[in-house]
Motif scaffolding. Structure first.
Motif, PDB file in Angstrom:
ATOM      1  N   LEU A 213    -102.228 -79.693 -35.944  1.00 52.88           N
ATOM      2  CA  LEU A 213    -102.783 -78.333 -35.922  1.00 52.88           C
ATOM      3  C   LEU A 213    -102.480 -77.595 -37.223  1.00 52.88           C
ATOM      4  N   MET A 217    -105.299 -76.128 -39.767  1.00 49.81           N
ATOM      5  CA  MET A 217    -105.257 -74.723 -40.162  1.00 49.81           C
ATOM      6  C   MET A 217    -105.248 -74.594 -41.679  1.00 49.81           C
ATOM      7  N   PRO A 373    -100.818 -63.303 -42.047  1.00 50.45           N
ATOM      8  CA  PRO A 373    -100.537 -64.442 -41.162  1.00 50.45           C
ATOM      9  C   PRO A 373    -101.751 -65.379 -41.128  1.00 50.45           C
ATOM     10  N   VAL A 374    -101.501 -66.675 -41.199  1.00 47.37           N
ATOM     11  CA  VAL A 374    -102.597 -67.635 -41.096  1.00 47.37           C
ATOM     12  C   VAL A 374    -103.078 -67.676 -39.647  1.00 47.37           C
ATOM     13  N   ALA A 375    -104.309 -68.124 -39.443  1.00 51.33           N
ATOM     14  CA  ALA A 375    -104.867 -68.182 -38.088  1.00 51.33           C
ATOM     15  C   ALA A 375    -104.057 -69.154 -37.243  1.00 51.33           C
ATOM     16  N   GLY A 376    -103.657 -68.716 -36.074  1.00 48.86           N
ATOM     17  CA  GLY A 376    -102.944 -69.607 -35.160  1.00 48.86           C
ATOM     18  C   GLY A 376    -101.508 -69.227 -34.893  1.00 48.86           C
ATOM     19  N   VAL A 377    -100.944 -68.323 -35.705  1.00 46.39           N
ATOM     20  CA  VAL A 377     -99.561 -67.896 -35.441  1.00 46.39           C
ATOM     21  C   VAL A 377     -99.512 -66.393 -35.157  1.00 46.39           C
ATOM     22  N   ASP A 378     -98.499 -66.016 -34.380  1.00 41.78           N
ATOM     23  CA  ASP A 378     -98.229 -64.603 -34.114  1.00 41.78           C
ATOM     24  C   ASP A 378     -96.984 -64.215 -34.888  1.00 41.78           C
ATOM     25  N   GLY A 403     -95.978 -69.909 -32.390  1.00 36.48           N
ATOM     26  CA  GLY A 403     -97.227 -70.640 -32.606  1.00 36.48           C
ATOM     27  C   GLY A 403     -97.028 -72.110 -32.332  1.00 36.48           C
ATOM     28  N   PRO A 404     -98.146 -72.875 -32.355  1.00 36.57           N
ATOM     29  CA  PRO A 404     -98.046 -74.284 -31.961  1.00 36.57           C
ATOM     30  C   PRO A 404     -97.273 -75.148 -32.961  1.00 36.57           C
TER      31      PRO A 404
ATOM     32  N   TYR B  16     -97.219 -73.293 -26.423  1.00 40.46           N
ATOM     33  CA  TYR B  16     -98.272 -72.482 -27.026  1.00 40.46           C
ATOM     34  C   TYR B  16     -99.613 -73.146 -26.758  1.00 40.46           C
ATOM     35  N   ARG B  25    -107.925 -62.399 -30.838  1.00 43.31           N
ATOM     36  CA  ARG B  25    -106.754 -61.515 -30.832  1.00 43.31           C
ATOM     37  C   ARG B  25    -106.074 -61.531 -32.201  1.00 43.31           C
ATOM     38  N   GLN B  26    -105.907 -62.712 -32.794  1.00 42.07           N
ATOM     39  CA  GLN B  26    -105.234 -62.804 -34.089  1.00 42.07           C
ATOM     40  C   GLN B  26    -106.122 -62.291 -35.221  1.00 42.07           C
ATOM     41  N   THR B  30    -105.251 -59.149 -38.246  1.00 45.84           N
ATOM     42  CA  THR B  30    -105.340 -59.174 -39.715  1.00 45.84           C
ATOM     43  C   THR B  30    -106.593 -58.474 -40.251  1.00 45.84           C
ATOM     44  N   MET B 216    -111.509 -75.101 -35.425  1.00 41.03           N
ATOM     45  CA  MET B 216    -110.657 -75.329 -36.592  1.00 41.03           C
ATOM     46  C   MET B 216    -111.284 -76.386 -37.501  1.00 41.03           C
ATOM     47  N   TYR B 250    -112.676 -67.058 -36.099  1.00 41.00           N
ATOM     48  CA  TYR B 250    -111.481 -67.767 -36.595  1.00 41.00           C
ATOM     49  C   TYR B 250    -111.330 -67.529 -38.096  1.00 41.00           C
ATOM     50  N   ARG B 252    -112.487 -65.018 -39.702  1.00 36.34           N
ATOM     51  CA  ARG B 252    -112.516 -63.563 -39.947  1.00 36.34           C
ATOM     52  C   ARG B 252    -113.723 -63.189 -40.834  1.00 36.34           C
TER      53      ARG B 252
END
Lengths: 551, 551
Positions: A213, A217, A373-378, A403-404, B16, B25-26, B30, B216, B250, B252
């Motif tokens: 993943l 990303m 933040p990159v897509a996929g993490v909080d 995140g994953p 996750y 949401r993410q 941003t 992705m 994804y 953005r």
């Protein structure tokens, strides 16, 4: 915590596991001819292909299987950024084993601890690092096999390692096909140990799923494709080279492996950027700065305008960012992460909305921040009261990440304090602007906790050093019976100037609240530094530990 | 099948889950300001933001929850490419329910079958499609709620639907926050039914995991980022608009929603390409060809040189690919996939190694092929004997696909024949070149199976039509007592020419083996066509079913 629900069954099934093996296997199907350029032990540049390398990866898997390595076993690797290291990146996890990344710069005691703690039973070592391995051998009795990787025949290699095996001699006997297993994607792909300033190294075991993943990303985040030339600058024993080897193969890019290099031989890296028209690389300002000096020394500035240089470790100075851009057209892209985060958490990309709103100077300045933040993490900011803080550019909190591909624990450790509601606590203090950009302001250990609030020692130091009479400044939190900690400032005067403490306090009052001001400003002759010349706060904290209680 | 192994535990954890909710949401964290441009029911272009849309998505989730929709329930949507449809893409799966994509062009009987088979209990319908919904209502007694989506107040809407609910009136009462659950990632996100030429529609239920991974992959494959402007041309009820809405969010990117459009109003789409500087879109040659005509009619050719136009459905003609490039700079990128594959399986990207090796004409010609498998899927050619065939550009087999976003079954169906060792059987026949490019040569149902070998009806037809005396040709496989099937050719002469059957057989002998030649070449006055003007092979197959047995 959010509610967990199970919905309607799907017809996708979940039989297709995310395995790193697939990344390379599928790349060989579409791009067998893609090039891998590598520098050998003698320092000569050579070339091979994805297909030929994949055959060697299969031989390596057969070899490991032959000496009894099984799924779940741990195999250590002690090597520079060589082709064999790259092959091990796929062969070890491909058979379901774990690749233990061995930091060749660790003290022998710490490295032995890592090998023992991770439970490695086989170690592959580059000939140039035999000395390091020999130091470990007696301390690591559970290692059954030491495999020596060299371009020379076994007879020419002298080592005191017990019963050393020769990598190439073993490989020569192996089959070029391997029946790759399907690996439960939550199984560990590799392990890397953090080198914290306190305590023993702590182990992160990355899953196949997390690595795949993170790869997908990053490839999207930096638009890496098969027209890219990817130079692996970051050591391959640091958080799997920040995941860039996997990104390169996923994207079917040309891979450039610089082998063994050092800052003293920076020309090797800098010239590779030019000779192989590198478009993606990773590194730190400590590497990129001398690289820029080298490129400046060339008779003609090279065109590196397609290059994205992912820069981690510390905030890159503006002079470095602009220097690379003005000389070569290359972009220094600051990213933030850690061993625990695989590592990419943020990357500094300019948002389209900001390009209109910011002035040119502001846009340059933004590039020093850790980015989005990159897509996929909080990414959240944890306040001192345990609450998450707003993204207003002012509220500073501990940066927490989920995140994953973010670790949820340390291997065989009960360090619960490093985790909060599913988030990993980075120990870094930062703010997030209303535009979403993360800016690190402090390390948690450099923050002064006074009466339930935080005071930034770095901000105070920068303000003090902004005064014409001050050359150097350090602010530490001294334990205080009432306020928990209070700031104590130490200043070294600028030669030929006298420091007026009252004047300094007035100077600080312009930007700091009264409770944030140091109660004591002490004038000193010099400040302690570490072996690499950085201010040694640890020494100062010890020195002032009893400042208030001792009174 | 490969061995399945479980390795060493990782510290990543698997807590996750890959949920589509996280994508939006993410993105709102941003890029809250990012724009969504949409065309309303009256045909006017309007603008909103990610943040404002996310608040409406939360309202929609609260509304669905309020009328009793629970995780695992199925909610049908009958709408064009409107903003509300886009909101439902996130709201329905976000609460753990399944979005059933309702093809508004299906016959009422088939659409009612889909609604019943999928078990939908709520249907959201655009005002313009009330007629379609009203036709369904009596046939779908299990639908508890019909929700009408309109810009007009409820009092102005006339419908015979039982107890219709008003979407906007319900939304107005809802909260702008929603406690999004964590959804088991193997749960269904949406469902889409295939519209096969034989039998009833078959259901594919896509998982959250499959959708997120497909997203992705695509973002990386086409380098989609926040500087892109993404126009959703493919209907949003076709395999979730080929996944492009998720890719846009994804990445953005700016989203452009054309609402309701038709080929007759092609100017709406073509002008949107220009007005919103579209850089990514999806569609079929049937849409792109009239779009090109419109752009040709503009006083000045627009600059669309950043545009990647993903073209599916059928092979794009070279005149279309070159036409777009020469007029606007846009790239038509052929992709291959199906409802069962989410859908992207291949995309036509030129490999760096080919750019050197191929001539300019060859490079243009390559663009008509289906392209390279995207990273993450396995594409194999299945031979008539059940073996996988080599990638040599000659061996033709049934295209079989496996991967995390490829269906492994049909919902409530025992159609085992469509699957083979974990692969979905596409029914298409193709070859893969040694460079890895997939080229479809036939539909399986158009292939003639003679004595255990395959004969391409399309190749024979093209060769016959290449003869100056032949205007139209059709070749069908007639059941044969000895050979299973044998080809029968039907030719319509070119006006003013006479067809000499022996001459035609000599003509075919130049490129076909003797056993591949049609035993019979029959001269006919015309050939049957479907309602859209395509050659109707089904009618011909029925007509010649007893050709040999009846003799």
């Amino acid at each position: 915590m959010s509610e967990f629900v199970t919905g309607h069954p799907s017809t996708h099934g979940d039989g297709y596991q995310l395995n790193t093996t697939n990344l390379f296997r599928q790349a060989v199907v579409t791009h067998p001819e893609q090039e891998i350029v590598f520098r050998d032990a003698a320092g000569a540049w050579r070339s091979t292909s994805y297909e030929a390398t994949w055959r060697r990866v299969a031989r390596t898997a057969n070899m490991l299987d032959g000496i009894g390595v099984r799924a779940g076993d741990v195999v250590g690797v002690l090597d520079w950024n060589h082709l064999r290291h790259f092959e091990l990146y796929w062969a070890i996890p491909g058979i379901g084993a774990v690749m233990l990344q061995m930091n060749l710069r660790l003290a022998a005691d710490d490295l032995a601890y890592v090998v023992e703690h991770a439970g490695a039973t086989v170690v592959c070592v580059d000939e140039s690092l035999l000395g390091v391995a020999e130091d470990l051998a007696a301390r690591c009795p559970q290692v059954r096999h030491w495999i020596v990787m060299s371009d020379r025949p076994p007879a020419e290699i002298e080592t005191s390692l017990p019963d050393p095996l020769d990598h190439e001699a073993l490989l020569a006997r192996q089959d070029e096909e391997f029946g790759w297993p399907v690996i439960d994607e939550t199984s560990a792909y590799s392990a890397c140990y953090t080198t914290g300033t306190t305590g023993r190294p702590k182990g992160v075991f990355y899953s196949h799923r997390g690595i795949v993943l993170h790869t997908m990303m990053w490839a999207a985040d930096q638009a890496v494709g098969d027209h890219d030339n990817v130079l692996l600058t970051t050591p391959m024993f640091h958080a799997q080279c920040w995941g860039l080897p996997q990104v390169a193969v996923y994207a079917r890019a040309r891979v450039v492996l610089p082998g063994r290099y050092s800052v003293e031989e920076i020309g090797v890296l800098a010239q590779a950027m030019v000779d192989y028209a590198v478009t993606v690389t990773n590194g730190a300002p400590a590497i990129f700065a001398p690289m820029l000096e080298y490129l400046r020394s060339l008779p003609e500035p090279p065109d590196l305008s397609r290059a994205r240089m992912i820069s981690g470790s510390t905030e890159p100075p503006l002079s470095l960012i602009r220097g690379f851009h003005d000389l070569t057209g290359a972009s220094i892209i600051h990213g933030y992460g850690a061993t625990e985060t695989t590592p990419l958490v943020t990357s500094n990309r300019p948002k389209p909305s900001l390009e209109e709103r910011l002035s040119e100077e502001q846009r340059w300045d933004l590039k020093r921040s850790q980015g989005l933040p990159v897509a996929g993490v909080d990414v959240r900011l944890l306040g001192s009261g345990g609450e998450f803080l707003p993204h207003d550019g002012k509220s500073a909190g501990e940066i927490c990440i989920r995140g994953p591909w973010i670790t949820e624990s340390y291997w065989k450790s009960d360090d619960e304090g490093k985790f909060h509601r599913g988030y990993w606590r980075s120990g870094d203090i930062g703010v997030i602007t209303s535009d979403g950009y993360l800016k690190i302001t402090d390390r948690l250990k450099d923050v002064i906790k006074s009466g339930g609030e935080w005071i930034s020692s770095i901000d105070l130091e920068n303000a003090l050093m902004g005064h014409p009479t001050v050359r150097q400044a350090a602010v530490v939190g001294a334990p205080h019976p009432r306020w928990q900690e209070r700031p104590v400032a130490l200043v070294v005067p600028e030669p030929g100037h006298e420091v007026d403490v009252d004047q300094l306090r007035t100077h600080l009052s312009a930007t700091f609240a009264k409770w944030q001001l140091p109660d004591e400003v002490l004038v000193v002759g010099e400040l302690p530094t570490t072996s690499v010349g950085k201010l040694d706060k640890k020494v100062l904290r010890e020195e002032y530990a009893d400042f208030y209680s001792g009174r």
